[in-house]
Design an enzyme around this catalytic site. Structure first.
Site, PDB file in Angstrom:
ATOM      1  N   ASP A 174       0.804  -1.229   0.000  1.00 48.81           N
ATOM      2  CA  ASP A 174       0.000   0.000   0.000  1.00 48.81           C
ATOM      3  C   ASP A 174       0.832   1.271   0.000  1.00 48.81           C
ATOM      4  O   ASP A 174       0.442   2.275  -0.596  1.00 48.81           O
ATOM      5  CB  ASP A 174      -0.925   0.033   1.230  1.00 48.81           C
TER       6      ASP A 174
ATOM      7  N   SER B 242     -13.359  -1.904  -2.306  1.00 47.81           N
ATOM      8  CA  SER B 242     -12.336  -2.042  -1.276  1.00 47.81           C
ATOM      9  C   SER B 242     -12.485  -0.917  -0.255  1.00 47.81           C
ATOM     10  O   SER B 242     -13.336  -0.036  -0.398  1.00 47.81           O
ATOM     11  CB  SER B 242     -10.942  -1.972  -1.904  1.00 47.81           C
TER      12      SER B 242
ATOM     13  N   LYS C  54     -11.093  -4.317  12.177  1.00 46.56           N
ATOM     14  CA  LYS C  54     -10.945  -4.758  10.791  1.00 46.56           C
ATOM     15  C   LYS C  54     -10.414  -6.190  10.810  1.00 46.56           C
ATOM     16  O   LYS C  54      -9.278  -6.426  11.226  1.00 46.56           O
ATOM     17  CB  LYS C  54      -9.987  -3.852  10.019  1.00 46.56           C
TER      18      LYS C  54
ATOM     19  N   ARG D 146     -15.350 -10.999  -3.498  1.00 43.75           N
ATOM     20  CA  ARG D 146     -15.345  -9.648  -4.069  1.00 43.75           C
ATOM     21  C   ARG D 146     -14.981  -9.677  -5.544  1.00 43.75           C
ATOM     22  O   ARG D 146     -15.506  -8.909  -6.343  1.00 43.75           O
ATOM     23  CB  ARG D 146     -14.351  -8.760  -3.306  1.00 43.75           C
TER      24      ARG D 146
ATOM     25  N   LYS E 287      -4.776   1.516  10.132  1.00 38.97           N
ATOM     26  CA  LYS E 287      -3.856   0.441  10.527  1.00 38.97           C
ATOM     27  C   LYS E 287      -2.781   0.999  11.443  1.00 38.97           C
ATOM     28  O   LYS E 287      -2.168   2.017  11.130  1.00 38.97           O
ATOM     29  CB  LYS E 287      -3.220  -0.204   9.295  1.00 38.97           C
TER      30      LYS E 287
ATOM     31  N   CYS F 298      38.521  -6.692   6.416  1.00 36.26           N
ATOM     32  CA  CYS F 298      37.378  -7.047   5.562  1.00 36.26           C
ATOM     33  C   CYS F 298      37.120  -8.553   5.633  1.00 36.26           C
ATOM     34  O   CYS F 298      38.050  -9.354   5.444  1.00 36.26           O
ATOM     35  CB  CYS F 298      37.668  -6.633   4.123  1.00 36.26           C
TER      36      CYS F 298
ATOM     37  N   CYS G 113      35.706  -1.182   3.174  1.00 32.22           N
ATOM     38  CA  CYS G 113      36.791  -1.886   2.507  1.00 32.22           C
ATOM     39  C   CYS G 113      37.201  -1.026   1.312  1.00 32.22           C
ATOM     40  O   CYS G 113      36.354  -0.671   0.483  1.00 32.22           O
ATOM     41  CB  CYS G 113      36.359  -3.273   2.035  1.00 32.22           C
TER      42      CYS G 113
ATOM     43  N   CYS H 135      38.977  -6.569  -3.921  1.00 32.04           N
ATOM     44  CA  CYS H 135      38.126  -7.379  -3.044  1.00 32.04           C
ATOM     45  C   CYS H 135      37.023  -8.046  -3.854  1.00 32.04           C
ATOM     46  O   CYS H 135      36.268  -7.366  -4.565  1.00 32.04           O
ATOM     47  CB  CYS H 135      37.523  -6.504  -1.948  1.00 32.04           C
TER      48      CYS H 135
END
Length: 613
Positions: free
Chosen positions: A41, A81, A117, A135, A274, A362, A378, A383
């Site tokens: 969302d 919704s 809810k 739905r 929420k 490292c 590093c 590397c």
């Protein structure tokens, strides 16, 4: 699609984002969600709305997959919704809309119905016809009436819209091996062949259809909602025997409801609030130090813990400074919160570790690390893990799908340790890295697609991982100079461009020159789509800097184009130098207040057009 989920959202093409969103919605509706509700969302949906505002997932009910051969039934009235809110400012904006509707209808003081809810599967029940329909897409759903015959209990009287849920205590005692109650009931409802566990739960009377109109509720005024929403949410959900994932706020006045109406997606007179997600005290088992493009990041390894329907086994500690100051390590106990978004985070430290150790070398190449503020770095260009991270970063930016970390690790270990070498490798080079023939062919095909598909020049520059040169900064540079000549930009040239400081400009200029060879190679081997240089203009908005937010009556992209052709600099977000924030509908107070705090003037869509006139 799993590969797309691993990519940063801003690296997805519009087509990839659209496909991913359809996939994520389908997985959620089937009871196998890939990300949290709030991530969908508040992370992915805003990005989709920004890029593809007419997408069906934005403008219409998010559809449920039509599975099997079950009967499809049309809803007499659309089954929409519910709009979601996570912030107090969003609740306040909803109340203001209701109040405006009340004034228009002369309805007086309004009352609001507060209910829990339920976290299940929405369905519409007709008691007379004994039908039960999902739905679906809001206009048409699938018949799941067979559940009534198998033991589904209807909680409430008569007909109505409700939520199919499983009793939480039953779930915990008998189905705890499953990830989430909602996933279980979705599987029961959406399967042509219901599992033995589903049949037993129905027979045991543990799966219910709870009619919304008959749920326990509170009736309160707007002031109580505004000032005491968290307490109301707790009271509404107290004693609920089902899993809840928020609170429903519904204005009680038929005239106001009719006046406010609905979009094709949701009713405007109802809101789902929420709250902050679950927390738990979790034992730290150890720390894994992950080597990125230069930074070495601590990742806490945790005792597996369920939070908000997901099993959490690791969480970032962000940087070495955190590990040191919080005394993190094996034996520590942290309070972990899974907020409404994607990633869980550390809320507080319950007990510290006496085994807090920060690497001095490292973990990949064993070269000494250096400290930069709170980070350890590093700086060894040879590397292996740094090379892997840099190569993966490049391919993510140019939207290549198959060059994941494990695959690239094999390449680097076997000599294909640069972007140039990987672009030049043939099938046998990949096979010699321990990659199967089939995968090698797929890599060749994907690389060909990347090389022939148009890619924005600023994404190519950003893919090099030069500090302070992401998509936005690269794009600003490329409005001044083409990618073919970008390495010729001096510190003075870059400083003259908006939002580049002196030190940053010096660093960028030096690093562009250091990367001149790889830039030349990429320009020669990729299908570059060039950024259009900004045209100077003496239009009515010349010299102004505008940002746009909210749903506009006009097409927002057209408004931006109009602003640019009228001489304005259109910004993607509000900054200190923004002149105006142009607002549409449903803009939260938080965003407006933040703009005003920066000294930015907030104007409406109509006021924007008056500026041009």
């Amino acid at each position: 699609m799993e590969q797309l989920l691993k990519l940063k959202i801003d690296s997805l093409s519009d087509h990839q984002l659209s496909d991913l969103m359809v996939y994520l919605n389908e997985q959620y509706r089937c009871g196998t969600p890939k990300i949290s509700d709030a991530a969908f969302d508040y992370v992915y949906m805003p990005e989709l709305q920004k890029r593809l505002p007419s997408h069906n997932l934005i403008t219409k009910v998010q559809p449920e997959p039509m599975l099997g051969s079950r009967l499809r039934m049309k809803h007499i009235n659309p089954m929409l919704s519910t709009q979601k809110a996570y912030l107090a400012s969003e609740v306040s904006a909803y109340l203001k809309r209701c109040q405006k509707a009340s004034e228009a209808k002369q309805a007086g003081n309004l009352t609001y119905r507060i209910t829990a809810k339920l976290d299940g599967l929405a369905a519409k029940y007709d008691a007379k016809m004994q039908t039960l329909v999902t739905r679906g897409d809001g206009q048409e759903g699938q018949s799941i009436g067979k559940l009534l015959k198998l033991g589904l209990k209807v909680i409430g009287s008569g007909s109505g819209v409700g939520e199919i849920v499983v009793v939480q205590s039953y779930f915990e005692e008998n189905l705890s091996h499953m990830k989430h109650p909602r996933n279980f009931v979705s599987g029961v409802a959406n399967s042509d062949s219901i599992s033995p566990e589903g049949i037993k739960a129905l027979e045991d009377g543990a799966i219910h259809l709870v009619l919304f109109k008959d749920m326990f509720s509170l009736s309160v005024n707007a002031n109580e909602v505004e000032t005491n929403m968290v307490d109301l949410a707790e009271r509404a959900g107290k004693g609920c025997i089902y899993k809840c994932d928020g609170t429903i706020i519904e204005v009680i006045h038929d005239g106001v409801k009719q006046y406010m109406g609905a979009t094709e997606h949701h009713h405007l007179w109802m809101l789902a609030f929420k709250q902050k997600s679950e927390t738990a005290n979790v034992n730290v088992l150890g720390i894994e130090w992950s080597v990125g493009r230069s930074k070495i990041t601590p990742v806490l390894q945790l005792e597996p813990t369920m939070l908000s329907g997901a099993e959490i086994s690791k969480v970032t500690a962000h940087h070495a400074g955190n590990v040191k100051s919080l005394s993190l390590g094996q034996g520590a106990v942290i309070n972990l919160i899974r907020s409404g978004f994607v990633i869980p985070k550390i809320e507080s430290i319950i007990s510290k570790s006496d085994k807090c150790k920060i690497p001095t070398h490292c973990p990949s190449c064993s070269e000494p690390v250096i400290w930069s503020n709170d980070f350890i770095l590093c700086v060894n260009d040879e590397c292996e893990d740094r090379k892997v991270s840099n190569i993966c970063y490049h391919f993510e930016k140019v939207e290549a799908l198959l060059f994941g970390r494990k695959t690239v690790q094999k390449m680097v270990k076997n000599g294909l340790d640069s972007i140039v070498k990987i672009y030049q490798a043939d099938k046998y080079d990949f096979v010699n890295c321990g990659i199967g023939v089939g995968q090698a062919v797929n890599l060749i095909n994907e690389r060909t697609r990347v090389k022939t598909s148009p890619v924005d020049d600023f994404k190519v520059i950003a893919s090099l991982g030069i500090s302070k040169l992401g998509n936005g900064a690269s794009k600003r540079l490329l409005t001044t100079e083409t990618i073919n000549n970008i390495t010729s930009l001096s510190r003075e040239d870059i400083v003259a461009i908006d939002n580049f400081g002196d030190k940053t400009s010096q660093s960028i200029s030096e690093n562009l020159k250091l990367n001149s060879g790889i830039i030349e190679f990429l320009v020669s081997n990729l299908n570059i789509r060039h950024t259009k240089a900004k045209k100077t203009s003496s239009g009515s908005l010349s010299g102004l800097k505008l940002a746009f937010t909210g749903k506009m009556a006009s097409n927002r992209n057209d408004m931006k184009s109009l602003a640019e052709t009228s001489g304005a600099d259109v910004q993607s977000s509000v900054r200190k130098d923004t002149t105006y924030l142009v607002t549409g509908l449903n803009v939260g107070a938080t965003k407006i207040n933040a703009a005003q705090a920066k000294g930015v003037k907030v104007i409406t869509e109509d006021e924007f057009y008056k500026l041009i006139a």
